[in-house]
Design a protein around this motif. Structure first.
Motif, PDB file in Angstrom:
ATOM      1  N   UNK A   8     -34.417  93.869 -29.699  1.00 40.16           N
ATOM      2  CA  UNK A   8     -35.704  93.336 -30.131  1.00 40.16           C
ATOM      3  C   UNK A   8     -36.374  92.410 -29.117  1.00 40.16           C
ATOM      4  N   UNK A   9     -35.636  91.901 -28.138  1.00 43.82           N
ATOM      5  CA  UNK A   9     -36.228  90.939 -27.209  1.00 43.82           C
ATOM      6  C   UNK A   9     -37.315  91.607 -26.367  1.00 43.82           C
ATOM      7  N   UNK A  10     -38.287  90.804 -25.959  1.00 43.17           N
ATOM      8  CA  UNK A  10     -39.420  91.296 -25.173  1.00 43.17           C
ATOM      9  C   UNK A  10     -39.610  90.439 -23.934  1.00 43.17           C
ATOM     10  N   UNK A  11     -40.503  90.901 -23.037  1.00 43.86           N
ATOM     11  CA  UNK A  11     -40.793  90.147 -21.825  1.00 43.86           C
ATOM     12  C   UNK A  11     -42.294  90.053 -21.586  1.00 43.86           C
ATOM     13  N   UNK A  12     -42.710  88.920 -21.035  1.00 42.55           N
ATOM     14  CA  UNK A  12     -44.091  88.752 -20.596  1.00 42.55           C
ATOM     15  C   UNK A  12     -44.251  89.416 -19.231  1.00 42.55           C
ATOM     16  N   UNK A  13     -45.469  89.589 -18.746  1.00 38.07           N
ATOM     17  CA  UNK A  13     -45.685  90.267 -17.458  1.00 38.07           C
ATOM     18  C   UNK A  13     -44.892  89.686 -16.285  1.00 38.07           C
ATOM     19  N   UNK A  17     -38.441  86.152 -21.005  1.00 34.31           N
ATOM     20  CA  UNK A  17     -37.796  86.934 -22.054  1.00 34.31           C
ATOM     21  C   UNK A  17     -37.812  86.116 -23.337  1.00 34.31           C
ATOM     22  N   UNK A  18     -38.133  86.770 -24.448  1.00 39.66           N
ATOM     23  CA  UNK A  18     -38.245  86.008 -25.691  1.00 39.66           C
ATOM     24  C   UNK A  18     -37.945  86.880 -26.901  1.00 39.66           C
ATOM     25  N   UNK A  35     -30.510  82.370 -28.179  1.00 34.62           N
ATOM     26  CA  UNK A  35     -31.088  82.062 -26.870  1.00 34.62           C
ATOM     27  C   UNK A  35     -30.087  82.342 -25.752  1.00 34.62           C
ATOM     28  N   UNK A  36     -28.801  82.202 -26.052  1.00 32.60           N
ATOM     29  CA  UNK A  36     -27.777  82.435 -25.026  1.00 32.60           C
ATOM     30  C   UNK A  36     -27.567  83.913 -24.733  1.00 32.60           C
ATOM     31  N   UNK A  37     -28.096  84.793 -25.589  1.00 33.23           N
ATOM     32  CA  UNK A  37     -27.933  86.228 -25.374  1.00 33.23           C
ATOM     33  C   UNK A  37     -28.912  86.771 -24.336  1.00 33.23           C
ATOM     34  N   UNK A  38     -29.826  85.939 -23.882  1.00 37.46           N
ATOM     35  CA  UNK A  38     -30.868  86.405 -22.961  1.00 37.46           C
ATOM     36  C   UNK A  38     -30.763  85.741 -21.591  1.00 37.46           C
ATOM     37  N   UNK A  47     -34.637  88.282 -12.696  1.00 42.55           N
ATOM     38  CA  UNK A  47     -36.075  88.118 -12.659  1.00 42.55           C
ATOM     39  C   UNK A  47     -36.646  87.357 -13.830  1.00 42.55           C
ATOM     40  N   UNK A  48     -35.834  87.126 -14.851  1.00 46.27           N
ATOM     41  CA  UNK A  48     -36.292  86.366 -16.016  1.00 46.27           C
ATOM     42  C   UNK A  48     -35.786  84.937 -15.876  1.00 46.27           C
ATOM     43  N   UNK A  49     -36.647  84.065 -15.358  1.00 48.29           N
ATOM     44  CA  UNK A  49     -36.237  82.698 -15.065  1.00 48.29           C
ATOM     45  C   UNK A  49     -36.406  81.766 -16.260  1.00 48.29           C
ATOM     46  N   UNK A  50     -37.089  82.235 -17.290  1.00 48.13           N
ATOM     47  CA  UNK A  50     -37.248  81.468 -18.529  1.00 48.13           C
ATOM     48  C   UNK A  50     -36.986  82.407 -19.703  1.00 48.13           C
TER      49      UNK A  50
END
Length: 325
Positions: free
Chosen positions: A212-217, A221-222, A244-247, A252-255
């Protein structure tokens, strides 16, 4: 200044016959470990003193660490010293009765946002408040006493708040103090089993998050864990927040951010590597560390706004820096 502040803490402890110890609500390993570890050290050193843990909530995840003391009536606080550990702001203190104490001491490693105690010892560069308690013991070890139980509490907080000694705040001093705790006879097999073994349902939730997690451009990752999801999966708020620890290991996902729907608000857990996110957390009624913080939101519109700002933070960081992954 650091040694002076520590000496003041010790002097105040010696001055009082009754000491109440507080932490932040929704405790993590550092909040539990630092308060229980400090309490045990003081009980061993000063058996004649009355020393109590005074908090209004608990953590199922950390139940293996044992319970805390029953709350006292208001008048009992009047002649006591209150020590508040691992809590950056007064609004996060688990028991508001801390303010009834005759004097208060703050011991904390968060970015200082508020001065709420009579005496404060704050070291924001430390990896955990438990590291500070270990340092406190080490500095005054000719006076203070410790045993394997106290060391286990302290080591637990050092391990959990440092991401198993992976975060940037970890220093050589951190490892030396962790070694000092290990020297007291900690059973790490039992400790790590309690901390990291999972039920089958936990793995199912982790799989759900990954789907279910998604990413912004630009790579934030959220996931938004609604109350409906929590009910369907049988999750407590604490369990839901752990996602939150699963992501945390996506290139490339620094946040990465977890939004957890609660009854009256949306709890936010923010994590990052390389790029600081504490300012973003503070903007949305929160705070914490440079790369680990929390906030409180009240609408999906605020979720969208926070994600947009986080995406811009990553974009700017990637444009201006090298070496990130």
């Amino acid at each position: 200044m650091e040694n002076k502040n520590m000496q003041t803490v010790l002097d105040k402890i010696k001055e009082y016959d009754k000491i109440f110890i507080f932490r932040h609500f929704r405790p993590d390993g550092d909040a539990m470990g630092s308060t229980k570890g400090l309490a045990k050290i003081l009980k061993l050193t000063y058996p004649e003193k009355k020393i109590y843990l005074q908090n209004k909530d608990f953590s199922d995840y950390l139940a293996f660490m044992g319970g805390e003391d029953e709350l006292f009536s208001d008048e009992e606080y009047a002649d006591a010293l209150g020590i508040i550990v691992d809590t950056g702001t007064s609004k996060r203190i688990s028991n508001p009765k801390y303010s009834l104490c005759r004097e208060t001491v703050k011991i904390d490693h968060h970015i200082p946002l508020e001065s709420y105690a009579n005496y404060e010892w704050v070291e924001e560069e430390r990896s955990s408040s438990c590291e500070m308690i270990a340092h406190f013991y080490d500095t005054f070890k000719n006076e203070l006493k410790i045993d394997s139980e106290a060391a286990t509490y302290i080591y637990t907080g050092m391990v959990t708040d440092s991401g198993r000694f992976r975060y940037r705040e970890v220093s050589g001093e951190t490892m030396r103090l962790a070694g000092l705790m290990l020297d007291q006879g900690i059973d790490t097999d039992i400790l790590y089993a309690n901390l990291y073994l999972k039920d089958l349902e936990d793995f199912k939730f982790e799989s759900f998050v990954h789907k279910k997690m998604q990413q912004t451009p630009n790579g934030v990752t959220y996931i938004f864990v609604t109350k409906k999801m929590q009910k369907k999966l049988g999750l407590t708020l604490e369990q839901a927040s752990s996602c939150v620890s699963y992501m945390d290991s996506i290139k490339g996902s620094l946040i990465w951010i977890a939004f957890i729907e609660a009854d009256e608000n949306i709890r936010v857990r923010l994590r990052s590597r390389f790029v600081p996110i504490s300012d973003l957390a503070e903007k949305y009624r929160g705070g914490g560390h440079a790369c680990a913080a929390g906030s409180t939101l009240y609408s999906k519109k605020e979720i969208k706004a926070m994600l947009s700002e986080a995406d811009e933070i990553i974009k700017k960081y990637k444009e201006e820096n090298e070496g990130w992954l």
